[in-house]
Design an enzyme around this catalytic site. Structure first.
Site, PDB file in Angstrom:
ATOM      1  N   ASP A  21       0.811  -1.227   0.000  1.00 11.74           N
ATOM      2  CA  ASP A  21       0.000   0.000   0.000  1.00 11.74           C
ATOM      3  C   ASP A  21       0.841   1.272   0.000  1.00 11.74           C
ATOM      4  O   ASP A  21       0.442   2.305   0.541  1.00 11.74           O
ATOM      5  CB  ASP A  21      -0.966   0.025   1.201  1.00 11.74           C
ATOM      6  N   GLN A 231       2.137  -6.133  -3.162  1.00  6.12           N
ATOM      7  CA  GLN A 231       2.549  -6.171  -1.758  1.00  6.12           C
ATOM      8  C   GLN A 231       3.852  -5.366  -1.590  1.00  6.12           C
ATOM      9  O   GLN A 231       4.103  -4.464  -2.371  1.00  6.12           O
ATOM     10  CB  GLN A 231       2.699  -7.628  -1.259  1.00  6.12           C
TER      11      GLN A 231
HETATM   12  P1  GDP Z   1      -0.724   0.282  -3.552  1.00  7.64           P
HETATM   13  O1  GDP Z   1      -1.340  -0.963  -3.070  1.00  7.64           O
HETATM   14  O2  GDP Z   1       0.735   0.371  -3.282  1.00  7.64           O
HETATM   15  O3  GDP Z   1      -1.042   0.581  -4.995  1.00  7.64           O
HETATM   16  O4  GDP Z   1      -1.384   1.457  -2.689  1.00  7.64           O
HETATM   17  P2  GDP Z   1      -2.953   1.614  -2.333  1.00  7.64           P
HETATM   18  O5  GDP Z   1      -3.693   2.001  -3.545  1.00  7.64           O
HETATM   19  O6  GDP Z   1      -3.423   0.427  -1.580  1.00  7.64           O
HETATM   20  O7  GDP Z   1      -2.900   2.794  -1.281  1.00  7.64           O
HETATM   21  C1  GDP Z   1      -2.307   4.025  -1.593  1.00  7.64           C
HETATM   22  C2  GDP Z   1      -3.348   5.126  -1.390  1.00  7.64           C
HETATM   23  O8  GDP Z   1      -2.707   6.379  -1.390  1.00  7.64           O
HETATM   24  C3  GDP Z   1      -4.363   5.208  -2.510  1.00  7.64           C
HETATM   25  O9  GDP Z   1      -5.586   5.634  -1.963  1.00  7.64           O
HETATM   26  C4  GDP Z   1      -3.792   6.268  -3.442  1.00  7.64           C
HETATM   27  O10 GDP Z   1      -4.793   6.943  -4.199  1.00  7.64           O
HETATM   28  C5  GDP Z   1      -3.175   7.211  -2.448  1.00  7.64           C
HETATM   29  N1  GDP Z   1      -1.986   7.951  -2.916  1.00  7.64           N
HETATM   30  C6  GDP Z   1      -0.964   7.540  -3.701  1.00  7.64           C
HETATM   31  N2  GDP Z   1      -0.007   8.474  -3.784  1.00  7.64           N
HETATM   32  C7  GDP Z   1      -0.432   9.531  -3.030  1.00  7.64           C
HETATM   33  C8  GDP Z   1       0.137  10.786  -2.685  1.00  7.64           C
HETATM   34  O11 GDP Z   1       1.250  11.153  -3.073  1.00  7.64           O
HETATM   35  N3  GDP Z   1      -0.612  11.598  -1.856  1.00  7.64           N
HETATM   36  C9  GDP Z   1      -1.828  11.222  -1.375  1.00  7.64           C
HETATM   37  N4  GDP Z   1      -2.476  12.055  -0.569  1.00  7.64           N
HETATM   38  N5  GDP Z   1      -2.384  10.041  -1.687  1.00  7.64           N
HETATM   39  C10 GDP Z   1      -1.691   9.195  -2.481  1.00  7.64           C
HETATM   40  P1  IMO Z   2      -0.848  -4.235  -2.218  1.00 10.38           P
HETATM   41  O1  IMO Z   2      -0.377  -4.854  -3.502  1.00 10.38           O
HETATM   42  C1  IMO Z   2      -0.949  -4.539   2.137  1.00 10.38           C
HETATM   43  C2  IMO Z   2      -1.018  -8.584   3.814  1.00 10.38           C
HETATM   44  C3  IMO Z   2      -2.271  -9.018   4.544  1.00 10.38           C
HETATM   45  C4  IMO Z   2      -1.663  -9.960   5.562  1.00 10.38           C
HETATM   46  C5  IMO Z   2      -0.566 -10.637   4.781  1.00 10.38           C
HETATM   47  C6  IMO Z   2      -0.952 -11.980   4.185  1.00 10.38           C
HETATM   48  O2  IMO Z   2      -2.134  -3.505  -2.319  1.00 10.38           O
HETATM   49  O3  IMO Z   2       0.248  -3.453  -1.581  1.00 10.38           O
HETATM   50  P2  IMO Z   2      -2.484 -12.664   2.111  1.00 10.38           P
HETATM   51  O4  IMO Z   2      -3.913 -12.386   1.822  1.00 10.38           O
HETATM   52  O5  IMO Z   2      -1.539 -12.175   1.086  1.00 10.38           O
HETATM   53  O6  IMO Z   2      -2.234 -14.094   2.459  1.00 10.38           O
HETATM   54  O7  IMO Z   2      -2.187 -11.852   3.481  1.00 10.38           O
HETATM   55  O8  IMO Z   2      -0.212  -9.750   3.735  1.00 10.38           O
HETATM   56  N1  IMO Z   2      -1.232  -8.106   2.429  1.00 10.38           N
HETATM   57  C7  IMO Z   2      -1.164  -6.815   2.071  1.00 10.38           C
HETATM   58  N2  IMO Z   2      -0.982  -5.704   2.811  1.00 10.38           N
HETATM   59  N3  IMO Z   2      -1.057  -4.448   0.800  1.00 10.38           N
HETATM   60  C8  IMO Z   2      -1.210  -5.553   0.031  1.00 10.38           C
HETATM   61  O9  IMO Z   2      -1.190  -5.518  -1.308  1.00 10.38           O
HETATM   62  C9  IMO Z   2      -1.312  -6.804   0.673  1.00 10.38           C
HETATM   63  N4  IMO Z   2      -1.493  -8.070   0.237  1.00 10.38           N
HETATM   64  C10 IMO Z   2      -1.429  -8.846   1.320  1.00 10.38           C
HETATM   65  O10 IMO Z   2      -2.922  -7.935   5.138  1.00 10.38           O
HETATM   66  O11 IMO Z   2      -1.054  -9.213   6.589  1.00 10.38           O
HETATM   67 MG    MG Z   3      -2.853  -1.627  -1.833  1.00 12.32          MG
END
Ligand code: GDP
Ligand code: IMO
Ligand code: MG
Length: 435
Positions: A21, A231
């Site tokens: 994330d 991840q």
């Molecule tokens: P990922 O799994 O690594 O793609 O990340 P996620 O989408 O799960 O979570 C990142 C969150 O941060 C999302 O809601 C994005 O829209 C938001 N985001 C990404 N870059 C930025 C940034 O530079 N500033 C802010 N405020 N939000 C961001």
């Molecule tokens: P993105 O790609 C954050 C975490 C789960 C749990 C552990 C194992 O969006 O960054 P799983 O379902 O993979 O067996 O869960 O890994 N986890 C993540 N945490 N971002 C993810 O993906 C995740 N994918 C799995 O919360 O702790």
């Molecule tokens: Mg994510």
């Protein structure tokens, strides 16, 4: 035939360097401009990658985050575990929004399937663990990879012979029902599960091909690749905070094993780092802002950063930036450049503690200990940097950022000895400072 130098500048690997994330979706979307092929190499529908374009938010789980660039070919590589129902739902949602990816999407015939029994097993395993649960996304990831490694899995290529696949699927469901019984969980109704999954399997069958062969030909033709990590490195099955990890290799190793291309095609390795730390699920997290003293700050960052899972909606645990973790991830993966995301979320903090080392049993250490018990006992050593109060929204260059924000970025670069090439100042595609 293109030279090594061409490939190094043309191709990119994008990895999360923390606990997931980090904002990979946004960075991948941004970097897909000019890319011919985007490749997912590991993980499955546990990923939730958010892309915001023109104010519209799209969350991708199995489809590569470059999919919104309609010129890019999208490959789901052999290292991914594919949930057919989740994939069809995602394709349908995107199609409903006017961006049907079907014609430019391929799924590896070597990729393993995530079936209803894997999801049931994921839930049963977690329930049995009680307080020691991993806190998985319940998407069946662990059990699907377990079947792959145990050589009992079903692969996408088998979908080409639907009668034979259906027979194997039934047998597999019966076998897993034995496991579910042993775990004290309800068995699945085999015929119901088959009926539930077959329509999606038939659709996915149309997308299945030898993607490794396609990618190798594309490489010979000099196409530009972007390899999308899911991840983060601290969730890697080997190097993460085992057993509180996911079940795949989330670093460059996963890209090679999960794409079908050699190390020569990887090009630049770009690491995505959030300006603070988050983690969803269980497991030690030394910088977590929790408890009576620090919990309120953690809550504040969670709210300001909208730190709720893109896949499960769970609140993410929050803490200050952990450079021990990021340094470890950089070294493991030979990271060439960093995209620092969500710096805007730190605006308004008077002081910004940054974890530069851990203390473990009275000793200072600067790497992640392998034993989970050691990591759980490690306490962060912070350096405290000054914060800033001005909005980063108007900043288009690093020089125009508030001096303390510049200081924060410079400090990270010095500590990691990796250049920060992008700085995120908001969720939108354009909210970024590029150097
Ligand atoms: P990922 O799994 O690594 O793609 O990340 P996620 O989408 O799960 O979570 C990142 C969150 O941060 C999302 O809601 C994005 O829209 C938001 N985001 C990404 N870059 C930025 C940034 O530079 N500033 C802010 N405020 N939000 C961001
Ligand atoms: P993105 O790609 C954050 C975490 C789960 C749990 C552990 C194992 O969006 O960054 P799983 O379902 O993979 O067996 O869960 O890994 N986890 C993540 N945490 N971002 C993810 O993906 C995740 N994918 C799995 O919360 O702790
Ligand atoms: Mg994510």
């Amino acid at each position: 035939m293109s030279s090594t130098k061409d490939r190094a500048t043309r191709n990119k690997v994008v990895l999360g360097l923390q606990w997931g994330d980090e904002g990979k979706g946004k960075v991948i979307d941004l970097l897909t401009s000019g890319i011919d092929v985007v490749v997912r190499c590991q993980g499955g529908a546990n990923a939730g990658h958010t892309v915001v374009v023109g104010g519209r938010k799209t969350v991708l789980h199995l489809l590569p985050s470059g999919v919104l660039h309609t010129a890019a070919r999208c490959i789901i590589g052999n290292g991914v575990v594919v949930d057919p129902q989740a994939l069809c739902a995602e394709v349908d949602e995107l199609s409903a929004n006017g961006c049907d990816p079907t014609a430019r999407l391929a799924v590896s015939d070597r990729a393993h399937l995530v079936l209803p029994c894997h999801k049931a097993l994921d839930a049963a395993n977690e329930a049995r663990k009680g307080d020691a649960k991993v806190g998985t996304t319940l998407r069946g990831i662990g059990p699907a990879y377990a079947d792959k490694v145990a050589r009992t899995g079903l692969r996408c290529g088998e979908l080409r012979d639907m009668p034979a696949f259906t027979t194997r699927l039934r047998a597999h469901l019966v076998q897993v029902n034995g496991l579910l019984n042993a775990l004290g969980a309800a068995a699945l109704d085999v015929e119901q599960a088959v009926a539930q999954v077959l329509p999606a399997c038939r659709r996915v069958a149309q997308l299945v091909s030898d993607t490794a062969d396609e990618l190798q030909h594309a490489a010979e033709a000099g196409k530009a690749f972007l390899f999308e990590g899911a991840q983060g490195v601290l969730l890697d099955i080997d190097y993460g905070t085992y057993p509180f990890v996911t079940s795949s290799n989330t670093g460059v190793g996963g890209v090679i094993c999960g794409s079908g291309l050699s190390h020569r095609e990887l090009g630049e390795v770009i690491g995505v780092v959030k300006a603070y730390s988050t983690r969803v699920g269980s497991g030690p997290f030394p910088v977590e802002l929790t408890g009576a003293v620090h919990g309120a700050k953690g809550e504040e960052i969670r709210k300001r950063g909208a730190e709720f899972g893109a896949t499960t909606g769970r609140p993410r645990r929050c803490g200050w930036l952990d450079l021990v973790a990021v340094r470890f991830a950089c070294r493991l993966n030979g990271v060439d450049a960093i995209a620092l995301t969500k710096l805007d979320i730190l605006t308004g903090e008077r002081e910004l503690p940054v974890c530069v080392a851990y203390e473990l049993d009275g000793r200072r250490i600067d790497t992640i200990p392998a034993r989970i018990e050691d990591l759980a006992r490690a306490t962060p050593v912070y350096e405290v940097l000054p914060g800033w109060s001005e909005s980063l929204a108007p900043c288009r260059t690093r020089a125009s950022m508030p001096p303390a924000a510049r200081g924060y970025v410079d400090f990270i670069e010095r500590q990691l000895r990796v250049p920060i090439r992008w700085i995120g100042t908001g969720p939108g595609r354009d909210e970024i400072i590029e150097r």
